[in-house]
Design an enzyme around this catalytic site. Structure first.
Site, PDB file in Angstrom:
ATOM      1  N   TYR A  33      35.931  30.798  42.527  1.00  0.00           N
ATOM      2  CA  TYR A  33      35.877  30.606  43.973  1.00  0.00           C
ATOM      3  C   TYR A  33      34.798  31.482  44.577  1.00  0.00           C
ATOM      4  O   TYR A  33      34.259  32.374  43.910  1.00  0.00           O
ATOM      5  CB  TYR A  33      37.244  30.905  44.606  1.00  0.00           C
ATOM      6  CG  TYR A  33      37.587  32.390  44.689  1.00  0.00           C
ATOM      7  CD1 TYR A  33      37.898  33.127  43.561  1.00  0.00           C
ATOM      8  CD2 TYR A  33      37.575  33.057  45.915  1.00  0.00           C
ATOM      9  CE1 TYR A  33      38.206  34.469  43.638  1.00  0.00           C
ATOM     10  CE2 TYR A  33      37.883  34.406  46.013  1.00  0.00           C
ATOM     11  CZ  TYR A  33      38.202  35.104  44.874  1.00  0.00           C
ATOM     12  OH  TYR A  33      38.496  36.446  44.958  1.00  0.00           O
ATOM     13  N   ARG A  52      26.007  33.453  42.650  1.00  0.00           N
ATOM     14  CA  ARG A  52      27.111  34.036  41.862  1.00  0.00           C
ATOM     15  C   ARG A  52      28.056  32.938  41.389  1.00  0.00           C
ATOM     16  O   ARG A  52      28.582  32.997  40.270  1.00  0.00           O
ATOM     17  CB  ARG A  52      27.849  35.092  42.694  1.00  0.00           C
ATOM     18  CG  ARG A  52      28.929  35.812  41.889  1.00  0.00           C
ATOM     19  CD  ARG A  52      29.536  36.966  42.644  1.00  0.00           C
ATOM     20  NE  ARG A  52      30.250  36.536  43.828  1.00  0.00           N
ATOM     21  CZ  ARG A  52      30.709  37.348  44.775  1.00  0.00           C
ATOM     22  NH1 ARG A  52      30.521  38.655  44.660  1.00  0.00           N
ATOM     23  NH2 ARG A  52      31.345  36.878  45.824  1.00  0.00           N
ATOM     24  N   ARG A 100      48.413  18.548  30.270  1.00  0.00           N
ATOM     25  CA  ARG A 100      48.432  19.982  29.954  1.00  0.00           C
ATOM     26  C   ARG A 100      48.178  20.252  28.475  1.00  0.00           C
ATOM     27  O   ARG A 100      48.913  19.765  27.614  1.00  0.00           O
ATOM     28  CB  ARG A 100      49.756  20.624  30.371  1.00  0.00           C
ATOM     29  CG  ARG A 100      49.714  22.141  30.196  1.00  0.00           C
ATOM     30  CD  ARG A 100      50.989  22.835  30.598  1.00  0.00           C
ATOM     31  NE  ARG A 100      50.827  24.280  30.474  1.00  0.00           N
ATOM     32  CZ  ARG A 100      50.942  24.944  29.324  1.00  0.00           C
ATOM     33  NH1 ARG A 100      51.232  24.310  28.218  1.00  0.00           N
ATOM     34  NH2 ARG A 100      50.743  26.268  29.291  1.00  0.00           N
ATOM     35  N   LYS A 147      34.148  35.425  39.084  1.00  0.00           N
ATOM     36  CA  LYS A 147      35.015  35.365  40.279  1.00  0.00           C
ATOM     37  C   LYS A 147      36.098  34.307  40.053  1.00  0.00           C
ATOM     38  O   LYS A 147      36.082  33.206  40.595  1.00  0.00           O
ATOM     39  CB  LYS A 147      34.181  35.080  41.531  1.00  0.00           C
ATOM     40  CG  LYS A 147      34.910  35.496  42.794  1.00  0.00           C
ATOM     41  CD  LYS A 147      33.956  35.660  43.950  1.00  0.00           C
ATOM     42  CE  LYS A 147      34.636  35.754  45.288  1.00  0.00           C
ATOM     43  NZ  LYS A 147      35.516  36.903  45.467  1.00  0.00           N
ATOM     44  N   GLU A 179      37.347  48.985  41.430  1.00  0.00           N
ATOM     45  CA  GLU A 179      37.047  48.405  42.750  1.00  0.00           C
ATOM     46  C   GLU A 179      38.342  48.194  43.514  1.00  0.00           C
ATOM     47  O   GLU A 179      39.430  48.447  43.004  1.00  0.00           O
ATOM     48  CB  GLU A 179      36.279  47.087  42.585  1.00  0.00           C
ATOM     49  CG  GLU A 179      37.022  46.062  41.761  1.00  0.00           C
ATOM     50  CD  GLU A 179      36.159  44.874  41.332  1.00  0.00           C
ATOM     51  OE1 GLU A 179      35.255  44.490  42.085  1.00  0.00           O
ATOM     52  OE2 GLU A 179      36.424  44.332  40.239  1.00  0.00           O
ATOM     53  N   LEU A 204      33.408  43.022  39.981  1.00  0.00           N
ATOM     54  CA  LEU A 204      32.723  41.883  40.584  1.00  0.00           C
ATOM     55  C   LEU A 204      31.415  42.382  41.204  1.00  0.00           C
ATOM     56  O   LEU A 204      31.398  43.442  41.840  1.00  0.00           O
ATOM     57  CB  LEU A 204      33.600  41.246  41.667  1.00  0.00           C
ATOM     58  CG  LEU A 204      33.002  39.947  42.200  1.00  0.00           C
ATOM     59  CD1 LEU A 204      33.181  38.813  41.196  1.00  0.00           C
ATOM     60  CD2 LEU A 204      33.608  39.556  43.528  1.00  0.00           C
TER      61      LEU A 204
END
Ligand code: PLP
Length: 281
Positions: A33, A52, A100, A147, A179, A204
């Site tokens: 995301y 990114r 799945r 991310k 972070e 990140l």
């Protein structure tokens, strides 16, 4: 009035946007995301976010259904359709829908969704007052540079912070701060040096972090990109965090230690002003 969201090529009212329970984002957190801030209807540093995104997708062998240019067109249209002046635009790409199985079919089509959220970014009460944080063990995986939508450790860290009466948590690995739950961590030493962790797979690569470092460099402030301990943060002259939804967020308390007399520090305020000036011009 219902919010308009974007899902796989269509702009629809939020209540009509439907995702299969077989989507791998839902079953495996198999997706990535990005969040871009919006001020005066314009996205801040969006090229950096899309670069990114491309990198995160590449690391997971996940392909984007749209080019970055097309994504930007959709983002702008969604901002326009929702009349968003100030807030964020969220975009997520998951690998898509399949029966799945850990292995996905080669011909799977990714799911792309986007939505907007109105938020006060410029006049945030937390930025005026300063945040209190706690430190927690960093229990995340070893590819924090991607991310990923697998954010349960961050959600749990933030929950622990709320239970402790704090605003957020900074994560600590091997004795060093990695972070914040959704921010990069900075301290200003008593000598006036700006310190933030160096880039690696441990954190990140924050778009706001880069912008703030660029501004600090232009202002000829001394900078060190290296790991620091919670103790160094307790002893620091100033502490702050950076992130797209926070810009530069002053931190005034860590694990009960008061920083800069519980008021946002002068350098922190200056960098916040410089960042906002850059973002709004
Ligand atoms: N670190 C983590 C773990 C994050 O989730 C985020 C943003 O969500 C950041 C740092 C800050 O990154 P950016 O400045 O690109 O928003």
């Amino acid at each position: 009035m219902s919010r308009t969201v974007y899902i796989n090529g269509e702009f629809v009212p939020e209540s009509e946007a439907k995702i299969s329970i077989m989507d791998r984002g839902y079953l495996f957190a198999d997706g990535v995301y990005e969040v871009s801030a919006v001020i005066n209807g314009k996205m801040i540093d969006n090229e950096g976010h899309l670069r990114r995104l491309e990198r995160s997708l590449g690391e997971l062998d996940l392909r984007s259904p749209l080019s970055n240019h097309e994504i930007e067109g959709v983002q702008n249209e969604l901002i326009e359709r929702n009349g968003l002046k100030e807030g964020i635009i969220y975009l997520q790409i998951t690998r898509g829908v399949a029966e799945r199985d850990f292995l996905w079919p080669e011909d799977i089509s990714p799911t792309l969704t986007m939505f907007t959220q109105a938020k006060n970014l410029l006049q945030s009460p937390l930025a005026t007052k300063g945040a209190s944080i706690i430190t927690v063990p960093d229990i995340r995986w070893q590819r924090r540079d991607i991310k990923s939508i697998a954010l349960l450790p961050q959600a749990m860290a933030k929950h622990a912070a709320r239970k402790a009466g704090a605003n957020d948590a900074w994560m600590v690995d091997n004795g060093y701060v990695t972070e914040g739950t959704s921010t990069n961590a900075f301290i200003v030493t008593m000598e006036g040096t700006l310190v933030t962790r160096d880039l690696s797979t441990d954190i990140l690569h924050g778009i706001t972090r880069s912008a703030v470092l660029r501004l600090a460099e232009e202002a000829e402030l001394p900078i060190e990109e290296r790991s620091f301990t919670p103790q160094e943060a307790y002893d620091a002259a100033e502490v702050f965090a950076t992130g797209s939804s926070f810009f530069v967020l002053p931190v005034v308390e860590i694990d009960g230690h008061i920083i800069s007399n519980r008021a946002p520090g002068p350098l922190t305020n200056r960098l916040r002003e410089m960042y906002i000036e850059m973002a709004t011009n």
